[in-house]
Motif scaffolding. Structure first.
Motif, PDB file in Angstrom:
ATOM      1  N   LEU A   1      37.814  34.560  46.897  1.00 40.65           N
ATOM      2  CA  LEU A   1      36.471  34.006  46.759  1.00 40.65           C
ATOM      3  C   LEU A   1      35.473  35.062  46.313  1.00 40.65           C
ATOM      4  O   LEU A   1      34.582  34.788  45.516  1.00 40.65           O
ATOM      5  CB  LEU A   1      36.027  33.392  48.079  1.00 40.65           C
ATOM      6  CG  LEU A   1      34.579  32.891  48.121  1.00 40.65           C
ATOM      7  CD1 LEU A   1      34.393  31.726  47.155  1.00 40.65           C
ATOM      8  CD2 LEU A   1      34.178  32.498  49.524  1.00 40.65           C
ATOM      9  N   TYR A   2      35.622  36.276  46.831  1.00 43.63           N
ATOM     10  CA  TYR A   2      34.649  37.314  46.525  1.00 43.63           C
ATOM     11  C   TYR A   2      34.666  37.675  45.044  1.00 43.63           C
ATOM     12  O   TYR A   2      33.618  37.917  44.445  1.00 43.63           O
ATOM     13  CB  TYR A   2      34.911  38.546  47.386  1.00 43.63           C
ATOM     14  CG  TYR A   2      34.713  38.270  48.844  1.00 43.63           C
ATOM     15  CD1 TYR A   2      33.434  38.104  49.368  1.00 43.63           C
ATOM     16  CD2 TYR A   2      35.789  38.130  49.699  1.00 43.63           C
ATOM     17  CE1 TYR A   2      33.242  37.824  50.702  1.00 43.63           C
ATOM     18  CE2 TYR A   2      35.607  37.855  51.042  1.00 43.63           C
ATOM     19  CZ  TYR A   2      34.337  37.696  51.542  1.00 43.63           C
ATOM     20  OH  TYR A   2      34.148  37.413  52.860  1.00 43.63           O
ATOM     21  N   ALA A   3      35.834  37.712  44.457  1.00 44.15           N
ATOM     22  CA  ALA A   3      35.912  38.016  43.030  1.00 44.15           C
ATOM     23  C   ALA A   3      35.237  36.917  42.211  1.00 44.15           C
ATOM     24  O   ALA A   3      34.565  37.186  41.214  1.00 44.15           O
ATOM     25  CB  ALA A   3      37.361  38.184  42.606  1.00 44.15           C
ATOM     26  N   VAL A   4      35.421  35.654  42.616  1.00 41.00           N
ATOM     27  CA  VAL A   4      34.763  34.544  41.916  1.00 41.00           C
ATOM     28  C   VAL A   4      33.252  34.652  42.080  1.00 41.00           C
ATOM     29  O   VAL A   4      32.492  34.405  41.140  1.00 41.00           O
ATOM     30  CB  VAL A   4      35.276  33.195  42.452  1.00 41.00           C
ATOM     31  CG1 VAL A   4      34.570  32.041  41.746  1.00 41.00           C
ATOM     32  CG2 VAL A   4      36.782  33.074  42.251  1.00 41.00           C
ATOM     33  N   GLN A   5      32.797  35.037  43.271  1.00 39.91           N
ATOM     34  CA  GLN A   5      31.361  35.196  43.478  1.00 39.91           C
ATOM     35  C   GLN A   5      30.796  36.317  42.618  1.00 39.91           C
ATOM     36  O   GLN A   5      29.692  36.207  42.088  1.00 39.91           O
ATOM     37  CB  GLN A   5      31.080  35.466  44.959  1.00 39.91           C
ATOM     38  CG  GLN A   5      31.232  34.234  45.834  1.00 39.91           C
ATOM     39  CD  GLN A   5      30.917  34.505  47.292  1.00 39.91           C
ATOM     40  OE1 GLN A   5      31.178  35.583  47.805  1.00 39.91           O
ATOM     41  NE2 GLN A   5      30.349  33.522  47.966  1.00 39.91           N
ATOM     42  N   VAL A   6      31.546  37.416  42.489  1.00 41.61           N
ATOM     43  CA  VAL A   6      31.096  38.508  41.624  1.00 41.61           C
ATOM     44  C   VAL A   6      30.918  38.006  40.193  1.00 41.61           C
ATOM     45  O   VAL A   6      29.948  38.331  39.507  1.00 41.61           O
ATOM     46  CB  VAL A   6      32.089  39.683  41.663  1.00 41.61           C
ATOM     47  CG1 VAL A   6      31.784  40.693  40.563  1.00 41.61           C
ATOM     48  CG2 VAL A   6      32.029  40.373  43.029  1.00 41.61           C
ATOM     49  N   LEU A   7      31.855  37.163  39.736  1.00 45.28           N
ATOM     50  CA  LEU A   7      31.788  36.634  38.371  1.00 45.28           C
ATOM     51  C   LEU A   7      30.572  35.740  38.189  1.00 45.28           C
ATOM     52  O   LEU A   7      29.857  35.838  37.183  1.00 45.28           O
ATOM     53  CB  LEU A   7      33.071  35.855  38.060  1.00 45.28           C
ATOM     54  CG  LEU A   7      33.137  35.151  36.707  1.00 45.28           C
ATOM     55  CD1 LEU A   7      33.173  36.161  35.571  1.00 45.28           C
ATOM     56  CD2 LEU A   7      34.371  34.240  36.635  1.00 45.28           C
ATOM     57  N   THR A   8      30.314  34.860  39.161  1.00 46.31           N
ATOM     58  CA  THR A   8      29.238  33.875  39.002  1.00 46.31           C
ATOM     59  C   THR A   8      27.871  34.414  39.421  1.00 46.31           C
ATOM     60  O   THR A   8      26.855  33.757  39.163  1.00 46.31           O
ATOM     61  CB  THR A   8      29.544  32.612  39.822  1.00 46.31           C
ATOM     62  OG1 THR A   8      29.697  32.963  41.206  1.00 46.31           O
ATOM     63  CG2 THR A   8      30.834  31.966  39.330  1.00 46.31           C
ATOM     64  N   ASP A   9      27.838  35.567  40.069  1.00 50.16           N
ATOM     65  CA  ASP A   9      26.553  36.152  40.472  1.00 50.16           C
ATOM     66  C   ASP A   9      25.954  37.055  39.405  1.00 50.16           C
ATOM     67  O   ASP A   9      24.909  37.673  39.628  1.00 50.16           O
ATOM     68  CB  ASP A   9      26.719  36.965  41.764  1.00 50.16           C
ATOM     69  CG  ASP A   9      26.931  36.078  42.980  1.00 50.16           C
ATOM     70  OD1 ASP A   9      26.914  34.840  42.814  1.00 50.16           O
ATOM     71  OD2 ASP A   9      27.133  36.608  44.089  1.00 50.16           O
ATOM     72  N   ALA A  10      26.599  37.133  38.260  1.00 52.71           N
ATOM     73  CA  ALA A  10      26.105  38.017  37.198  1.00 52.71           C
ATOM     74  C   ALA A  10      24.702  37.601  36.776  1.00 52.71           C
ATOM     75  O   ALA A  10      24.426  36.410  36.588  1.00 52.71           O
ATOM     76  CB  ALA A  10      27.044  37.968  36.001  1.00 52.71           C
ATOM     77  N   PRO A  11      23.788  38.559  36.635  1.00 50.94           N
ATOM     78  CA  PRO A  11      22.408  38.206  36.295  1.00 50.94           C
ATOM     79  C   PRO A  11      22.232  37.838  34.829  1.00 50.94           C
ATOM     80  O   PRO A  11      22.916  38.376  33.955  1.00 50.94           O
ATOM     81  CB  PRO A  11      21.631  39.492  36.623  1.00 50.94           C
ATOM     82  CG  PRO A  11      22.633  40.588  36.433  1.00 50.94           C
ATOM     83  CD  PRO A  11      23.960  40.004  36.862  1.00 50.94           C
ATOM     84  N   MET A  12      21.333  36.904  34.578  1.00 54.94           N
ATOM     85  CA  MET A  12      20.928  36.584  33.213  1.00 54.94           C
ATOM     86  C   MET A  12      19.934  37.645  32.766  1.00 54.94           C
ATOM     87  O   MET A  12      18.912  37.844  33.421  1.00 54.94           O
ATOM     88  CB  MET A  12      20.288  35.201  33.158  1.00 54.94           C
ATOM     89  CG  MET A  12      19.747  34.804  31.801  1.00 54.94           C
ATOM     90  SD  MET A  12      21.043  34.542  30.574  1.00 54.94           S
ATOM     91  CE  MET A  12      21.802  33.033  31.201  1.00 54.94           C
TER      92      MET A  12
END
Length: 426
Positions: A119-130
């Motif tokens: 889950l943490y790796a997926v969160q890192v991917l989706t938390d990327a800033p615009m």
């Protein structure tokens, strides 16, 4: 202190905690996180911390997991190629452009093939800033980190009004952050005109299951009022899970007898936890990108943490007629081909039956939260173009506008008319 510094500090404290230690979030005492001893492989990757929460295995790092991440670009490339080939030939709906079709296939490939064992790796991917430099011109982003109130102000550089949009980002309650959706919030600020927006960074599982996000939303509301912001100058907004939180906050304020905001703008709100039996979920699977039942079940279980799925504070679809009748005016956007359409229209119908003021806009041929697909259609005004399109505006000004607004931009125009109507901000 910036939001990133707050998050880095929390992550550092979690990483330094010994194995099998129960960590309690100081801001939310009910939030418990159990960190376990991991393998040598998992210790090699900061985002691959093994953990569990109430029986949920949140990470399972292995060579197979790593291979899954390495293969993800290949799947995305295949989806892009498939979308390009099909998009150039024919579209199932006239509203679909070639670039939209390509983007839809890429999003479907991402949702289908992203390794979900960690889950943490997926969160890192989706938390990327615009990146802020590509936002529409005339906007400034300012981060806020005051106790439990965290998020971002998105403001016109020449702000001349106290009208405020309080936005809750989507991401199935578990993914994304305020900075992830800077573009959609920026587009709303530009389209609505004459307002600013506070994009809330609410707490998420696994650290913060229900009702942490709702409690935080109430804290943000009280924080705004403490700054002399009048409730009648505020409109709540949110997409998907954020739309759920906006509705839940309205119901919470109603239950406490507090003064309500002027209205709410909801983009594909998630009003029912597991809508798998609905007509739209079964029929629109090939037109939407959220059709991963196993992933949705996991996220729902993590968020609700045993809470009743039919509680109106968890699933607003089940709010009583008495609760719905006392809501402020609502503007709801739903995609014509999205899988949650039946649930959203069901909520709107129940609210209308309860004599609530509801405006429903259906984007023909569009998926879940189709306002995220802004990149596929030219905005009606060059002022709404991202800053990276400056060359396009300068060299080809006639190509930067469209006579017929796509559903993405038409929905924002309808939202503008709603918030400036006599019953809301007018």
């Amino acid at each position: 202190m910036s939001v990133e510094m707050c998050a880095m500090g929390a992550q550092a404290r979690a990483l330094q905690a010994p194995a099998q230690q129960t960590i309690v979030d100081e801001g939310h005492p009910h939030q418990v996180f159990l960190e376990e001893e991991g393998s040598c492989w998992s210790k090699s990757f900061p985002s691959c911390r093994p953990a569990s929460q109430q029986g949920f295995e949140l990470s399972a790092c292995s060579a197979g997991c790593t291979c899954g991440w390495l293969c993800l670009p290949v799947h995305l490339a295949v989806g892009c190629g498939k979308g390009l080939c099909c998009g150039l030939s024919q579209h199932p709906f006239p509203e679909w452009s070639c670039s939209y079709y390509v983007g839809l296939q890429v999003m479907k490939s991402l949702a289908s093939h992203v390794p979900r064992n960690n889950l943490y790796a997926v969160q890192v991917l989706t938390d990327a800033p615009m990146p802020t430099p590509i936002l529409p011109p005339g906007l400034a982003v300012r981060e806020v980190c005051e106790g439990n109130v965290r998020g971002e102000w998105t403001e016109p550089t020449k702000l001349q009004t106290a009208k405020t949009l309080v936005y809750f980002h989507g991401g199935a309650f578990v993914l994304c952050r305020a900075r992830t959706e800077r573009m959609i919030v920026g587009n709303l600020v530009k389209a609505l005109g004459g307002c600013r927006a506070f994009n809330v960074d609410y707490p998420k599982p696994p650290l913060a299951p229900y009702p942490a996000a709702l409690d935080n939303a109430l804290e943000v509301w009280e924080w705004l009022l403490a700054q002399d912001v009048r409730p009648k100058d505020v409109v709540l907004a949110g997409d998907s899970a954020g739309g759920n939180l906006a509705l839940a906050l309205l119901l919470r304020l109603q239950a406490t007898g507090a003064e309500m905001p002027a209205g709410a703008v909801l983009l594909s709100p998630w009003v029912e936890m597991l809508p798998f039996s609905s007509k739209s979920w079964k029929e629109n699977h090939k037109y939407d990108y959220i059709g991963q039942e196993a992933m949705m079940e996991q996220f729902v279980s993590m968020y609700t943490a045993g809470a009743d799925h039919q509680s109106p504070f968890v699933a607003p679809l089940f709010a009583s007629p008495e609760q719905l009748q006392k809501l402020p005016p609502l503007w709801i956007s739903v995609g014509g081909t999205e899988m949650l359409r039946s649930s959203i229209e069901g909520f709107a119908f129940r609210a209308i039956q309860a004599n609530s003021d509801v405006h429903l806009y259906v984007g023909p041929g569009m998926p879940h939260v189709y306002q995220l697909c802004f990149w596929a259609y030219r905005p009606p005004s060059a002022e709404q173009l991202p800053r990276c399109c400056w060359a396009c505006q300068t060299l080809c000004p006639d190509q930067c506008t469209s006579e017929t607004a796509a559903p993405v931009w038409e929905s924002m125009e309808q939202a503008r008319r709603f918030v400036w109507s006599r019953k809301v901000w007018g």
